[in-house]
Scaffold this motif. Sequence first.
Motif, PDB file in Angstrom:
ATOM      1  N   ARG A   1       0.842  -1.125  -0.051  1.00 43.80           N
ATOM      2  CA  ARG A   1      -0.034   0.062   0.052  1.00 43.80           C
ATOM      3  C   ARG A   1       0.985   1.143   0.091  1.00 43.80           C
ATOM      4  N   HIS A   2       2.043   1.215   0.610  1.00 43.26           N
ATOM      5  CA  HIS A   2       2.854   2.312   0.190  1.00 43.26           C
ATOM      6  C   HIS A   2       3.820   2.505  -0.881  1.00 43.26           C
TER       7      HIS A   2
ATOM      8  N   THR B   1       6.889   4.883  -6.776  1.00 45.12           N
ATOM      9  CA  THR B   1       7.272   5.705  -6.004  1.00 45.12           C
ATOM     10  C   THR B   1       6.966   5.047  -4.395  1.00 45.12           C
ATOM     11  N   VAL B   2       7.434   5.546  -3.566  1.00 45.10           N
ATOM     12  CA  VAL B   2       7.256   5.123  -2.245  1.00 45.10           C
ATOM     13  C   VAL B   2       6.628   6.039  -1.105  1.00 45.10           C
ATOM     14  N   THR B   3       5.816   5.940  -0.604  1.00 45.98           N
ATOM     15  CA  THR B   3       5.424   7.086   0.028  1.00 45.98           C
ATOM     16  C   THR B   3       6.084   7.232   1.228  1.00 45.98           C
ATOM     17  N   GLY B   4       6.624   8.530   1.442  1.00 44.14           N
ATOM     18  CA  GLY B   4       7.370   8.869   2.702  1.00 44.14           C
ATOM     19  C   GLY B   4       8.772   9.051   2.373  1.00 44.14           C
TER      20      GLY B   4
ATOM     21  N   GLY C   1       2.318  -0.774   9.970  1.00 45.32           N
ATOM     22  CA  GLY C   1       0.990  -1.302  10.096  1.00 45.32           C
ATOM     23  C   GLY C   1       0.520  -1.015   8.732  1.00 45.32           C
ATOM     24  N   VAL C   2       1.225   0.023   7.793  1.00 42.04           N
ATOM     25  CA  VAL C   2       0.441   0.392   6.498  1.00 42.04           C
ATOM     26  C   VAL C   2       0.750  -0.664   5.430  1.00 42.04           C
ATOM     27  N   ARG C   3       1.706  -1.549   5.692  1.00 44.30           N
ATOM     28  CA  ARG C   3       2.186  -2.583   4.702  1.00 44.30           C
ATOM     29  C   ARG C   3       1.046  -3.518   4.217  1.00 44.30           C
TER      30      ARG C   3
END
Length: 410
Positions: free
Chosen positions: A320-321, A338-341, A408-410
């Motif tokens: 999800r990231h 792209t990767v969030t953060g 927890g987002v993975r």
Amino acid sequence: MILDVSRVRAAYPALSDGYAYLDGAAGTQVPAKVIEAIADAYRSGIGNAGGAFPASGRADGIVAECRRALADLTGADPQGVILGPNMTTLTYRLADTLSRRWGPGDEVVVSRLDHDANIRPWVQAAARSGATVRWAEVDISTAELPAAQYDDLLSERTRLVAVTAASNIVGTRPDVAAIAAAAHSVGALCYVDGVHATPHVPVDVRSLGADFYATSAYKWSGPHIGTVVADPALLETLHPDKLAPAPVGVPGRFERGTAAFADLAGVVAAVEHLAALGSSPPSAPRPDTRRQRVLASMTAVEQYEGQLFTRLVGGLARMRHVTLYGNAARRAPTAFFTVTGYTPRQVAERLAAGKINVWNGDNYAWELTGAFGLRESGGGVRAGIVHYNDQAEVERLLAAVAELAPDGVR
Ligand SMILES: Cc1ncc(COP(=O)(O)O)c(C=O)c1O
């Protein structure tokens, strides 16, 4: 034919350093046979071309053999193989030459999918000659380059259509044969950038309909040499700038200065390497010619890389990231995300710390990263499969990208 990846990997000295080389789209590693061919050329003595003594004859022989090898790789005529330092230099040279026939009212068509090396030389040549540039657009949701749009883009004033055989960031393989046929129907020439496609699929310039097809050997296990292949009869009609005593014939008049003879010997070895990648059961009939061996072997490469790529994009798509770009129906095995953060550079640095090589940035797909809205934010991360990558490397990449998930987002 199948590809035995452990046998293939053993051919590459550089692969023993523990890094996962998923940066092949920017340039591949080189097998020992290519390194030896280059060293052997120097060891045996090479003079400049065209002289009366044996060392000069060896240089002439290498050039001739290199043209034959590249013809076998692409399905071209050896007499239409132009040799040079890289694709960008040769494309500028041809844009300069071809655009002398253009004037106000003429049109050239470029695509937003392409590497800038198959866009800017044409845009700049058009500006100099007064011709108009028309743009083929990418469907951003899929990264497809719909061939149907060319019906509207082309007219009897179109002089040239430049299009890639595969995107160097999202892998999209447009319907070049349909685009070239449309170009020909209005009397235009089609210049195909095969730099990213050639390492991944069997190539046949005639069935593609490419009037010009460019590729760079350093993308398929060879040295830093580029080539453009074309029908010699077409080249006969073109007159690039050249030195007075330089060759007048084709393809020599398109080649500037002294060739990198030893590297050309390496190109021959790289084509031999590609031709030997696929292995058949001992009972199977062996293809007769190098051209047939290249085609059979590259079919095995396409199939092998496709399996790894399915796992790569499948794994990334579940995170999800991660935002993945491109989902074309026909693709070279190259993922862009792209990767969030994290900025793309930070992702590449984190992966490099784990001995995984990937690229970050626009990768010179300047128009496409702009269309994705990524140019100002550092582009994206590119991970590409080539024939020497294996499942373990893909799993390492997936695990390392998964580590970047916020808790927890993975
Ligand atoms: C698709 C594509 N076209 C053109 C180029 C430019 O090739 P060269 O480095 O041989 O000039 C590249 C290089 O990355 C590429 O990937």
